[in-house]
Motif scaffolding. Sequence first.
Motif: not given
Length: 256
Positions: A39-56
């Motif tokens: 669940x965490x992985x899928x949420x993070x994938x969504x955030x990255x697809x929204x334009x957030x980068x790793x540092x954020x």
Amino acid sequence: MKSMNLSSFLEAKRTLGAEQFNRYLDYFGVETREEECEDICQFVEVLLSCGLNSEQLSEFFIGYSIPQISKEFDLLRFGHNYNINIELKREIVEEDKIKNQLIRNKYYLNALDEPALIYSFIVQTREVYTLDGKDDQLIKTDLEKVKDVIEDQQFKIIENIESLFKPSVYLVSPLNSTEKFLSGNYFLNSNQEEIKNNIIKIFSGNSVPFIAIEGKPGTGKTLLTYDIAKHYMSEGWNVCLFHCGILAEGHETLRE
């Protein structure tokens, strides 16, 4: 427990073997089930697809639980301007359950200095819920809002998360925090809730049982006892409590 980067968590889960990934979690003091990791992985994938980068996505705590309270948070990050809590649900549940969880989380986080922004993310539908901030009504929001909140947070580096949460703040005593108790400004922890529900079931069996509540000092026996008494008073019962010893000021207030 140590904070971690959610993007690094995703990469570790996707690339490491099970044994290596478990060692990775152990290093950060994280205990989480396989389905929760996904669940965490899928949420993070969504955030990255929204334009957030790793540092954020740095400085998040995963699955932190307040000692003695048994209150767990899925994702937490602390900031100079506000704190963020995000709860993850694999599939849609009753909105009342989502609302009650967010209200309870807000109660615990409001003891900190900064305001708390609290969300619930449904993994399957990608729906996002939050509280409206006025009268704690549950409302739908969107991922773009969550992205902006994460992006705009001036996050802190926390070396010792346990120092932020003092169980004594949340373990309300009917005798020493009488006004809080009377106004209902408290929550039972999960263990107390379970015991209370079991006791109510026993009493509903039309018997006259004797029940002993045992526990170490500071575990909330008095609060649980008075909360059960308050429950039955709200049901119209006549309730009497006997105390062996000298009455304190809190006893007198409660009696009145």
